[in-house]
Motif scaffolding. Structure first.
Motif, PDB file in Angstrom:
ATOM      1  N   ILE A  16     -31.962 113.219  49.510  1.00 44.35           N
ATOM      2  CA  ILE A  16     -30.631 113.804  49.600  1.00 44.35           C
ATOM      3  C   ILE A  16     -29.746 111.484  50.046  1.00 44.35           C
ATOM      4  CG2 ILE A  16     -28.592 114.487  50.425  1.00 44.35           C
ATOM      5  CD1 ILE A  16     -29.642 117.051  50.391  1.00 44.35           C
ATOM      6  N   GLY A  50     -27.461 119.035  55.425  1.00 45.70           N
ATOM      7  CA  GLY A  50     -27.822 120.461  55.962  1.00 45.70           C
ATOM      8  C   GLY A  50     -27.150 121.585  55.861  1.00 45.70           C
ATOM      9  N   GLY A  63     -27.582 122.994  52.879  1.00 48.07           N
ATOM     10  CA  GLY A  63     -28.343 123.856  51.431  1.00 48.07           C
ATOM     11  C   GLY A  63     -28.360 123.081  50.387  1.00 48.07           C
ATOM     12  N   GLY A 119     -31.017 120.999  49.422  1.00 47.92           N
ATOM     13  CA  GLY A 119     -32.512 120.272  49.494  1.00 47.92           C
ATOM     14  C   GLY A 119     -32.842 121.996  48.652  1.00 47.92           C
ATOM     15  N   ASN A 125     -41.473 114.623  59.930  1.00 45.52           N
ATOM     16  CA  ASN A 125     -39.725 114.870  59.366  1.00 45.52           C
ATOM     17  C   ASN A 125     -39.596 115.839  59.155  1.00 45.52           C
ATOM     18  OD1 ASN A 125     -37.535 114.895  57.361  1.00 45.52           O
ATOM     19  ND2 ASN A 125     -38.403 113.960  55.756  1.00 45.52           N
ATOM     20  N   LYS A 154     -40.289 127.160  54.652  1.00 43.77           N
ATOM     21  CA  LYS A 154     -39.408 128.208  54.341  1.00 43.77           C
ATOM     22  C   LYS A 154     -39.430 128.972  53.107  1.00 43.77           C
ATOM     23  CE  LYS A 154     -34.935 128.429  54.144  1.00 43.77           C
ATOM     24  NZ  LYS A 154     -33.365 128.149  54.262  1.00 43.77           N
TER      25      LYS A 154
HETATM   26  C1  LIG Z   1     -35.229 117.580  53.585  1.00 48.72           C
HETATM   27  C2  LIG Z   1     -33.754 117.773  52.767  1.00 48.72           C
HETATM   28  C3  LIG Z   1     -34.372 117.577  51.004  1.00 48.72           C
HETATM   29  C4  LIG Z   1     -33.582 118.424  53.196  1.00 48.72           C
HETATM   30  O1  LIG Z   1     -32.306 119.182  52.240  1.00 48.72           O
HETATM   31  P1  LIG Z   1     -31.233 119.506  52.943  1.00 48.72           P
HETATM   32  O2  LIG Z   1     -30.347 120.177  52.127  1.00 48.72           O
HETATM   33  O3  LIG Z   1     -30.586 118.579  54.548  1.00 48.72           O
HETATM   34  O4  LIG Z   1     -31.641 121.485  53.919  1.00 48.72           O
HETATM   35  P2  LIG Z   1     -30.770 122.456  53.466  1.00 48.72           P
HETATM   36  O5  LIG Z   1     -29.782 122.527  54.287  1.00 48.72           O
HETATM   37  O6  LIG Z   1     -31.537 122.898  51.931  1.00 48.72           O
HETATM   38  O7  LIG Z   1     -32.650 123.601  54.140  1.00 48.72           O
HETATM   39  C5  LIG Z   1     -32.498 123.157  55.935  1.00 48.72           C
HETATM   40  C6  LIG Z   1     -33.413 123.936  55.673  1.00 48.72           C
HETATM   41  O8  LIG Z   1     -34.476 122.679  56.801  1.00 48.72           O
HETATM   42  C7  LIG Z   1     -34.950 123.402  58.454  1.00 48.72           C
HETATM   43  N1  LIG Z   1     -34.500 122.418  59.283  1.00 48.72           N
HETATM   44  C8  LIG Z   1     -33.750 122.536  59.309  1.00 48.72           C
HETATM   45  N2  LIG Z   1     -33.190 121.201  60.023  1.00 48.72           N
HETATM   46  C9  LIG Z   1     -34.312 121.283  61.063  1.00 48.72           C
HETATM   47  C10 LIG Z   1     -35.030 120.891  61.847  1.00 48.72           C
HETATM   48  N3  LIG Z   1     -34.932 120.042  62.565  1.00 48.72           N
HETATM   49  N4  LIG Z   1     -35.950 121.253  62.407  1.00 48.72           N
HETATM   50  C11 LIG Z   1     -36.953 122.545  61.166  1.00 48.72           C
HETATM   51  N5  LIG Z   1     -36.973 122.901  60.037  1.00 48.72           N
HETATM   52  C12 LIG Z   1     -35.144 121.812  59.941  1.00 48.72           C
HETATM   53  C13 LIG Z   1     -34.095 124.771  57.874  1.00 48.72           C
HETATM   54  O9  LIG Z   1     -35.782 125.619  57.610  1.00 48.72           O
HETATM   55  C14 LIG Z   1     -33.286 124.958  57.491  1.00 48.72           C
HETATM   56  O10 LIG Z   1     -32.554 126.257  57.193  1.00 48.72           O
HETATM   57  P3  LIG Z   1     -31.435 127.082  57.353  1.00 48.72           P
HETATM   58  O11 LIG Z   1     -30.237 125.981  57.181  1.00 48.72           O
HETATM   59  O12 LIG Z   1     -31.614 128.790  56.782  1.00 48.72           O
HETATM   60  O13 LIG Z   1     -32.227 127.037  58.538  1.00 48.72           O
HETATM   61  C15 LIG Z   1     -32.708 116.464  52.918  1.00 48.72           C
HETATM   62  O14 LIG Z   1     -31.891 116.477  54.325  1.00 48.72           O
HETATM   63  C16 LIG Z   1     -32.857 114.934  52.988  1.00 48.72           C
HETATM   64  O15 LIG Z   1     -32.676 114.496  51.312  1.00 48.72           O
HETATM   65  N6  LIG Z   1     -32.995 114.102  54.389  1.00 48.72           N
HETATM   66  C17 LIG Z   1     -33.630 112.988  53.850  1.00 48.72           C
HETATM   67  C18 LIG Z   1     -35.087 112.290  53.398  1.00 48.72           C
HETATM   68  C19 LIG Z   1     -36.166 113.346  53.388  1.00 48.72           C
HETATM   69  O16 LIG Z   1     -35.700 113.318  53.903  1.00 48.72           O
HETATM   70  N7  LIG Z   1     -36.331 114.043  52.168  1.00 48.72           N
HETATM   71  C20 LIG Z   1     -37.452 114.577  52.059  1.00 48.72           C
HETATM   72  C21 LIG Z   1     -38.439 113.404  51.743  1.00 48.72           C
HETATM   73  S1  LIG Z   1     -40.414 115.297  52.238  1.00 48.72           S
END
Ligand SMILES: CC(C)(COP(=O)(O)OP(=O)(O)OC[C@H]1O[C@@H](n2cnc3c(N)ncnc32)[C@H](O)[C@@H]1OP(=O)(O)O)[C@@H](O)C(=O)NCCC(=O)NCCS
Length: 152
Positions: free
Chosen positions: A85, A92, A94, A96, A123, A132
């Protein structure tokens, strides 16, 4: 889970946004993106229509382009999930989780038996999300973790 998410063809709007997203130092580190030039990005984009091993979508949230996801290295019943994203205000919420679910549906439709992915071991948000969703450690190579999930 947010409902206002759409997966759309990856077009030059996403290409142009991706340049900024992947050159953001934080996203670049989290996604382990190497340095790349505009010319390299353009030639990668031009190669996409002819590639049977690589599928890519743009991610829209609340009618705005916010990220990218796909499946690459599709071969022998498996493929590699990748996604990010780029719009940090959408982390954060949902989105992802929906991206991973969408790609799993695409992989099932292709008849793949499993998905694997790579994540930087620093990460914790991404790794937490994947774990999860049922991805499990396959191996650790330096600071990169490889996770796998069978598809049913
Ligand atoms: C990684 C990424 C895809 C996650 O998507 P998101 O929409 O932000 O995350 P979601 O809201 O779907 O899911 C969050 C889940 O991640 C986990 N999570 C979030 N923060 C966390 C942390 N600091 N430590 C551990 N787990 C964590 C939890 O399981 C959480 O689920 P919950 O809300 O039910 O507790 C997104 O943040 C992103 O693109 N980040 C930048 C680039 C990146 O890292 N890409 C992935 C490369 S592999």
């Amino acid at each position: 889970m947010p409902h206002d998410i759409e997966f759309v063809p990856y077009d030059d709007t996403f290409l142009s946004l991706s340049w900024g997203w992947l050159n953001d130092p934080e996203i670049k580190a989290l996604t382990m993106t190497p340095d790349f030039s505009r010319a390299a990005q353009a030639s990668w984009y031009d190669s996409l229509p002819g590639r049977g091993d690589y599928l890519i979508w743009g991610v829209m949230y609340a009618s705005r382009p916010v990220g990218v996801c796909g499946l690459k290295g599709i071969a022998d019943g498996t493929g590699e999930y990748w996604g990010y994203i780029g719009d940090k205000t959408c982390w954060g919420k949902g989105v992802g989780g929906r991206m991973v679910g969408f790609i799993e549906d695409q992989a099932r439709a292709l008849g793949l038996g499993g998905i694997w992915l790579r994540v930087w071991d620093g990460n914790s948000r991404a790794r937490g999300l994947y774990e999860k969703l049922g991805y499990r450690l396959d191996r650790h190579a330096d600071d990169v973790v490889l996770l796998k999930k069978p598809l049913h």
